[in-house]
Scaffold this active site. Structure first.
Site: not given
Length: 347
Positions: A75, A124, A147, A155
């Site tokens: 992301g 992502g 992350e 995530d």
């Protein structure tokens, strides 16, 4: 065959779409940012995938990335950091909600969804590829959920897959954020087959012709995995639910790779490491990806109250000094009560 890519209904040119025979093509189109996902890209992908799902003339979908550097670096976390610092936390939570909605759609897609996992596939990028029905990865791909190194947690539902990897390999990847190649991605359940990049156009042509393509027909579905041989120390060191015990086991293990992993884990955000260990243990008990994505959304909102995410992105991507100042600074300072509070559990 020339394929004419164009923006979708939302108008953004950062993700492009095309028809090739009976195939729907999706191309992430931010090569200067290794195709990092913006909110507009996520919304455009979701809208087009839903339209193709309802279109009987489309028999399959293929996802790839523009440029030579990779499918997707994750992301656009620099933009998220800016929004949070500007006080627009709703923009960050809205992005995550729509991104996770897209991940779930890919996972439940009613038609074959092939992801060409080349180059960098992180964060992502894993979310829009690893839930496809045909996940083709190149040997030199760089796959990771890094992350904890930016003060966040793995995530996009990734802990659903990582919690189901052999032994404690998924725990190692989640806590350390280590990058793996194609063979290890297949071994850990993040991809289906290792393919030669020169074979990918032929796979796309077969799908465009309406052929049902199986991973076994295009690549090595059981390549040699370096991580499989590391389970002798990974499984023991990463067992349990105590992050301090994990770090201690890594530091004192006679295997040099274990001690090297200890240095990596110790460099990550201590709160992120502790939360990630709890999150992957919880994910292992969840029966669906959607449950894990729900946990991700709740944790993401809770992490907005933490300074580590802002600090981690600053150190890695803004100032690029690679010297984050975590708070708390060590795992010893992270209380179990603080970790549980992020999951909505009071002491």
């Amino acid at each position: 065959m020339t394929v004419d890519f164009a923006p979708g209904a939302t108008g953004t040119d950062e993700v492009l779409f095309a028809r090739q025979g009976s195939l729907g093509r999706v191309r992430l189109h931010r090569p200067q940012a290794i195709n990092a996902l913006t909110h507009e890209m996520v919304l455009a992908m979701h809208a087009q995938l839903e339209a193709w799902a309802a279109d009987d003339s489309v028999t399959a979908v293929v996802l790839d990335g523009a440029g030579e550097r990779g499918l997707c670096a994750g992301g656009d976390i620099r933009a998220l950091r800016t929004q949070i610092m500007d006080g627009d936390r709703c923009a960050a939570t809205a992005f995550w909600a729509d991104e996770y909605r897209l991940n779930a759609l890919v996972h439940r897609y009613p038609k074959p969804y092939a992801a060409l996992m080349t180059g960098v596939v992180m964060g992502g990028g894993v979310g829009v590829s690893a839930y496809g029905s045909l996940r083709l990865v190149t040997a030199d791909a760089r796959v990771a959920m890094p992350e904890t190194g930016i003060g966040f947690f793995p995530d996009v539902g990734s802990l659903y897959l990582l919690s189901r990897a052999p032994g404690e390999l998924g725990t190692h990847l989640a806590l350390s954020g280590s990058t793996i190649g194609g063979a290890d991605a297949v071994h850990c359940g993040l991809a289906d087959a290792v393919v030669d990049p020169t074979d990918l156009p032929g796979v796309v042509e077969r799908l465009a012709a309406g052929e049902a393509v199986e991973a076994a027909t295009v690549g090595d579905v059981a390549p040699g995995s370096g991580l499989s041989g590391a389970r002798s120390w990974i499984d023991g060191c990463y067992a349990g639910e105590d992050p301090q015990a994990v770090l201690a086991a890594l530091r004192t293990h006679p295997a040099e790779p274990a001690r090297a992993a200890a240095e990596v884990v110790a460099s990550r955000s201590p709160m992120s490491v502790a939360v990630t260990l709890e999150a992957i243990r919880r994910a292992a008990t969840m029966s669906t990806l959607e449950e894990v994505l729900g946990q991700d959304r709740a944790l993401g909102e809770a992490f907005l109250e933490s300074s580590d995410f802002l600090e981690g992105v600053r150190a890695l991507l803004v100032d690029k000094d690679h010297d984050p100042r975590w708070a708390p600074a060590t795992l010893e300072e992270v209380s179990a009560e603080a970790v549980q509070a992020l999951f909505g559990v009071s002491g």
